[in-house]
Design an enzyme around this catalytic site. Structure first.
Site, PDB file in Angstrom:
ATOM      1  N   HIS A 191       7.925 -44.150 116.462  1.00 26.41           N
ATOM      2  CA  HIS A 191       7.508 -44.242 115.067  1.00 26.41           C
ATOM      3  C   HIS A 191       6.131 -43.596 114.902  1.00 26.41           C
ATOM      4  CE1 HIS A 191      10.611 -46.965 113.442  1.00 26.41           C
ATOM      5  NE2 HIS A 191      10.697 -47.371 114.695  1.00 26.41           N
ATOM      6  N   GLU A 207       4.528 -43.142 112.237  1.00 26.78           N
ATOM      7  CA  GLU A 207       3.781 -43.878 111.220  1.00 26.78           C
ATOM      8  C   GLU A 207       3.128 -45.140 111.773  1.00 26.78           C
ATOM      9  OE1 GLU A 207       7.819 -45.872 111.104  1.00 26.78           O
ATOM     10  OE2 GLU A 207       7.031 -43.892 111.569  1.00 26.78           O
ATOM     11  N   CYS A 212      13.248 -42.515 114.459  1.00 26.68           N
ATOM     12  CA  CYS A 212      13.955 -43.620 115.110  1.00 26.68           C
ATOM     13  C   CYS A 212      15.456 -43.548 114.790  1.00 26.68           C
ATOM     14  CB  CYS A 212      13.330 -44.967 114.745  1.00 26.68           C
ATOM     15  SG  CYS A 212      13.859 -46.306 115.852  1.00 26.68           S
TER      16      CYS A 212
END
Length: 195
Positions: A177, A179, A76
């Site tokens: 993202h 994650e 990001c």
């Protein structure tokens, strides 16, 4: 050991949890020697590009990051500050990726920031190995890197096609993202750890 660069701009809990799920040994650090010794380096980021660059400069991390010759993944804002310049704060960035970060245009019905799940169309890259075209990943951003020679995956938001992921030499970046992107994101992180 994987170094997660600590410059107080990252979504560190989510990144750490994702690395833990993969069984990775990692450390949150701004120590230059630890970063240099790491087998892989992560540069996560949430917030403002100008503030992120100021914090990297304050910790004398800019040239250190540019000089790394092991796999580096920016996430990001971490990817955006690896670009040449950002309109967010009109700031010069690390200059690794040949792109100028821009704000999404004002369009009727287009919400900015771009928040939520969207599809990626990936090109050939080891980072995206095993990821199907059109897989969904999770975004939270108001600024984006346009398509450029370093683009390895794309996403469309409104009328704008932008770089979902970038690669230059040993440097990788994802606007989304991983994650927070479920099984797809976990596979991308796993691919990064295997580089």
């Amino acid at each position: 050991m994987i170094a997660v660069i600590d410059y107080e701009m990252g979504n560190l809990r989510s990144v750490g949890n994702a690395l833990d799920r993969l069984g990775a040994e990692w450390k949150l650090t701004a120590d230059h020697d630890e970063i240099r010794r790491a087998s892989k380096v992560l540069l996560p980021g949430v917030g403002n590009d100008a503030e992120a660059m100021a914090r990297l400069r304050d910790r004398d991390l800019c040239q250190l990051i540019r000089d790394l010759r092991r796999p580096v993944l920016g996430i990001c804002v971490g990817m955006q500050v690896m670009c040449r310049h950002s309109e967010e704060g009109d700031v010069d960035c690390l200059g690794i990726f040949d792109a100028k970060v821009r704000r999404f245009p004002d369009e009727d019905g287009l919400k900015v920031p771009h928040v939520g799940w969207n599809r990626i169309n990936n090109l050939d890259s080891k980072l995206l190995k095993g990821i199907e075209r059109g897989a969904y990943v999770y975004y939270v951003h108001s600024y984006y890197a346009p398509l450029c020679p370093d683009t390895i995956a794309t996403t469309r938001y409104g009328s704008t096609m932008f770089s979902a992921a970038l690669k230059y030499e040993n440097f990788y970046g994802t606007q989304f993202h991983p994650e927070k992107s479920g099984d797809v994101g976990e596979k991308i992180l796993e691919n990064f750890l295997a580089l």
